[in-house]
Structure formats: C-alpha cells, structure tokens
Design an enzyme around this catalytic site. Structure first.
Site, mmCIF file in Angstrom:
data_model
loop_
_atom_site.group_PDB
_atom_site.id
_atom_site.type_symbol
_atom_site.label_atom_id
_atom_site.label_comp_id
_atom_site.label_asym_id
_atom_site.label_seq_id
_atom_site.Cartn_x
_atom_site.Cartn_y
_atom_site.Cartn_z
ATOM 1 N N LYS A 21 11.469 -2.445 -1.692
ATOM 2 C CA LYS A 21 11.187 -1.737 -2.947
ATOM 3 C C LYS A 21 11.152 -0.224 -2.729
ATOM 4 O O LYS A 21 11.686 0.539 -3.512
ATOM 5 C CB LYS A 21 9.830 -2.174 -3.543
ATOM 6 C CG LYS A 21 9.727 -3.649 -3.877
ATOM 7 C CD LYS A 21 8.452 -3.962 -4.651
ATOM 8 C CE LYS A 21 7.166 -3.673 -3.906
ATOM 9 N NZ LYS A 21 6.798 -4.541 -2.819
ATOM 10 N N ARG A 94 0.314 -6.523 -9.953
ATOM 11 C CA ARG A 94 0.210 -7.608 -8.978
ATOM 12 C C ARG A 94 -0.566 -8.782 -9.542
ATOM 13 O O ARG A 94 -0.706 -9.800 -8.871
ATOM 14 C CB ARG A 94 -0.497 -7.091 -7.723
ATOM 15 C CG ARG A 94 0.474 -6.566 -6.653
ATOM 16 C CD ARG A 94 -0.377 -5.996 -5.571
ATOM 17 N NE ARG A 94 0.179 -5.960 -4.255
ATOM 18 C CZ ARG A 94 0.725 -4.877 -3.708
ATOM 19 N NH1 ARG A 94 0.898 -3.788 -4.404
ATOM 20 N NH2 ARG A 94 1.109 -4.905 -2.446
ATOM 21 N N ARG A 131 8.472 -1.962 10.941
ATOM 22 C CA ARG A 131 8.530 -0.795 10.047
ATOM 23 C C ARG A 131 7.670 0.345 10.598
ATOM 24 O O ARG A 131 6.578 0.136 11.097
ATOM 25 C CB ARG A 131 8.009 -1.206 8.670
ATOM 26 C CG ARG A 131 7.929 -0.064 7.682
ATOM 27 C CD ARG A 131 7.895 -0.562 6.256
ATOM 28 N NE ARG A 131 6.629 -1.153 5.860
ATOM 29 C CZ ARG A 131 6.409 -1.651 4.650
ATOM 30 N NH1 ARG A 131 7.368 -1.660 3.738
ATOM 31 N NH2 ARG A 131 5.231 -2.174 4.350
ATOM 32 N N ARG A 164 1.670 1.375 9.791
ATOM 33 C CA ARG A 164 0.516 1.176 8.909
ATOM 34 C C ARG A 164 -0.369 0.082 9.496
ATOM 35 O O ARG A 164 0.135 -0.918 9.992
ATOM 36 C CB ARG A 164 1.001 0.755 7.524
ATOM 37 C CG ARG A 164 1.350 1.908 6.631
ATOM 38 C CD ARG A 164 2.069 1.468 5.372
ATOM 39 N NE ARG A 164 1.451 0.329 4.687
ATOM 40 C CZ ARG A 164 1.917 -0.189 3.547
ATOM 41 N NH1 ARG A 164 2.991 0.328 2.982
ATOM 42 N NH2 ARG A 164 1.327 -1.209 2.981
ATOM 43 N N ARG A 175 -0.915 -10.616 3.461
ATOM 44 C CA ARG A 175 -0.413 -9.902 2.275
ATOM 45 C C ARG A 175 0.671 -10.707 1.571
ATOM 46 O O ARG A 175 0.729 -10.748 0.351
ATOM 47 C CB ARG A 175 0.126 -8.521 2.679
ATOM 48 C CG ARG A 175 -0.985 -7.545 3.042
ATOM 49 C CD ARG A 175 -0.453 -6.321 3.768
ATOM 50 N NE ARG A 175 0.441 -5.535 2.966
ATOM 51 C CZ ARG A 175 1.392 -4.747 3.478
ATOM 52 N NH1 ARG A 175 1.560 -4.662 4.785
ATOM 53 N NH2 ARG A 175 2.151 -4.040 2.694
HETATM 54 P P1 AMP Z 1 1.468 -1.852 -0.794
HETATM 55 O O1 AMP Z 1 1.654 -0.503 -0.202
HETATM 56 O O2 AMP Z 1 2.049 -1.968 -2.188
HETATM 57 O O3 AMP Z 1 1.934 -2.972 0.099
HETATM 58 O O4 AMP Z 1 -0.107 -2.046 -0.992
HETATM 59 C C1 AMP Z 1 -0.992 -1.994 0.102
HETATM 60 C C2 AMP Z 1 -2.334 -2.580 -0.303
HETATM 61 O O5 AMP Z 1 -2.896 -1.818 -1.389
HETATM 62 C C3 AMP Z 1 -2.282 -4.004 -0.832
HETATM 63 O O6 AMP Z 1 -2.297 -4.955 0.234
HETATM 64 C C4 AMP Z 1 -3.565 -4.058 -1.681
HETATM 65 O O7 AMP Z 1 -4.708 -4.150 -0.847
HETATM 66 C C5 AMP Z 1 -3.594 -2.667 -2.307
HETATM 67 N N1 AMP Z 1 -2.864 -2.618 -3.589
HETATM 68 C C6 AMP Z 1 -1.735 -1.892 -3.865
HETATM 69 N N2 AMP Z 1 -1.353 -2.057 -5.133
HETATM 70 C C7 AMP Z 1 -2.247 -2.921 -5.690
HETATM 71 C C8 AMP Z 1 -2.374 -3.499 -6.978
HETATM 72 N N3 AMP Z 1 -1.494 -3.242 -7.953
HETATM 73 N N4 AMP Z 1 -3.435 -4.330 -7.206
HETATM 74 C C9 AMP Z 1 -4.331 -4.584 -6.225
HETATM 75 N N5 AMP Z 1 -4.253 -4.098 -4.981
HETATM 76 C C10 AMP Z 1 -3.228 -3.263 -4.701
#
Ligand code: AMP
Length: 217
Positions: A21, A94, A131, A164, A175
């Site tokens: 993405k 989400r 990554r 990360r 995740r």
């Molecule tokens: P990402 O960078 O999108 O993979 O997000 C990293 C982490 O941020 C996720 O594993 C969640 O803990 C939190 N997170 C990001 N976006 C959301 C969302 N829309 N709703 C809830 N938690 C989120």
C-alpha cells in the site's frame, strides 16, 4: 469513451501489512497529486514525540493490536481536510465502525473507491521481515528484493534505515491475524455500496499501479 480524472476519487487502500500500500501511495502522490494519509504513520509520529496519545498507544502498537476507533478517528479528523485535494487513506479503516465514520464524517458525498490488495500470507511475511524504512524520509526498502545502494543508508537522503519494531516476525504474524479478523465487515461494507475494487498485490509495483489507474476509467 470518456475517461474520468482520477482526482475525482478519494481512495481507500485495504490490505494487510506488507501488501505494498505504501509503495502505491508514493506513486499516486507523485504522479496524481494525492495526499497520502496513513494512520500508522500518524500514530508513530505521536509516539516519537512522546505525546500523551503516543504514550497511550505505544504498547498496543508494539503488540500488533488495534488502537481504539475513537483515537484513530479523532487523529484522522485532525489531519485531513478534503478541500485541500484528493486523499488516499492507508491503514484506515480497519473496522466497520471506522469505515462508517470515514464515510459520514470525512468523505460525506465525495466520490470514493476502496481498493483491496489481495496477496498470499507467506509472501507478506517474507516481505515485511525484510522491510527497512528510512528513519527520516520514510522511503521503504527490502533487503532482499529492493535494497538501497549503500547498505543501511537511504538512497534519497542518506539517513539510517531501520526495521520497525512491529515488523519483527512474531508481531507481523499477529498483525496479519488481526487484519484477517477485522477486515471481513469492512470489505462487505464497501462491497454493498458497490465501491470495492481488487488488485493482485503479488505483482510488481508498476503493474499494480497500472491496474489501479485503470480503475479510474
Ligand atoms: P500500519 O503502519 O498501518 O501497519 O499500522 C501500525 C499499527 O498502528 C497497527 O498495527 C495498529 O496498532 C495501529 N493502527 C494503524 N492504523 C490503525 C487503525 N486504523 N485502527 C487501529 N489501529 C491502527
């Protein structure tokens, strides 16, 4: 046949971590002037700045769990103004509650497309554990498939590349599991509105981008 300008659409990217993405977002930003908003980045920014919100969500994110709907919705509202141009929402929604809130509070009657990135879980894990992200500009690399020229330095800004915390294998697995548990109702929500499109995210980035552009026609 008349082709529709892509900028007419607000875009919602739906896909598990590591599906590409972020890479597609960078193409859309560069070529089509989209404003990229990623809730994960907004949350990491809060953590880096040690804000009360950041301290509150730090352990939740480290474990790969979802932050509460209220927190992410408020964060998104504070960082997003559709009058500024077309937006691309990445990592949001989400949950079904978030999808409804995005529609009611932010998108309202603007045109929107939701794009589901479909990909096999094994490919994902391999992509994510390899990554690396630039600590300054956020450019994404992969030590196996797309390494930087200069080992652990960013090609764009020479800053250090980091992994990360939540890209380590045990958290990644969690995740992906959380994604699979929550996304069914979100996908149904957009499908029922006739707004869901799908893309094969196992293909090369350029090919995926071409498929996305074709959705605008
Ligand atoms: P990402 O960078 O999108 O993979 O997000 C990293 C982490 O941020 C996720 O594993 C969640 O803990 C939190 N997170 C990001 N976006 C959301 C969302 N829309 N709703 C809830 N938690 C989120």
């Amino acid at each position: 046949m008349s082709s529709v300008s892509p900028n007419v659409y607000q875009l919602v990217f739906l896909g598990p971590p590591g599906c590409g993405k972020g890479t597609q977002a960078s193409y859309l930003k560069k070529e089509l002037n989209y404003r990229h908003i990623a809730t994960g980045d907004l949350l990491r920014h809060e953590i880096a700045n040690k804000t009360p919100l950041g301290l509150n969500v730090q352990s939740i994110m480290a474990e790969g769990r979802l932050v509460s709907d209220e927190i992410v919705i408020e964060l998104l509202e504070n960082h997003c103004d559709l009058a500024k141009g077309p937006y691309l929402f990445d990592g949001f929604p989400r949950t079904e509650v978030q999808a409804k809130m995005l529609q009611e509070k932010i998108i309202k009657d603007a045109a929107v497309l939701a794009i589901e990135f479909k990909i096999d879980t094994n490919i994902l894990i391999e992509r994510i554990v390899n990554r690396r992200t630039c600590s300054q500009c956020g450019t994404i690399y992969n030590i196996k498939f797309k390494p930087s020229k200069n080992q652990d330095k960013c090609d764009q800004c020479q800053s250090l590349l980091v992994q990360r915390e939540d890209d380590k294998e045990d958290v990644v697995t969690k995740r992906i599991q959380v994604y699979n548990e929550n996304m069914g109702p979100v996908l149904s929500y957009y499908k029922n509105l006739g707004l869901l499109r799908q893309v094969d995210a196992s293909l090369l980035g350029d090919t995926v981008f071409e498929s996305i552009k074709q959705m605008f026609e």
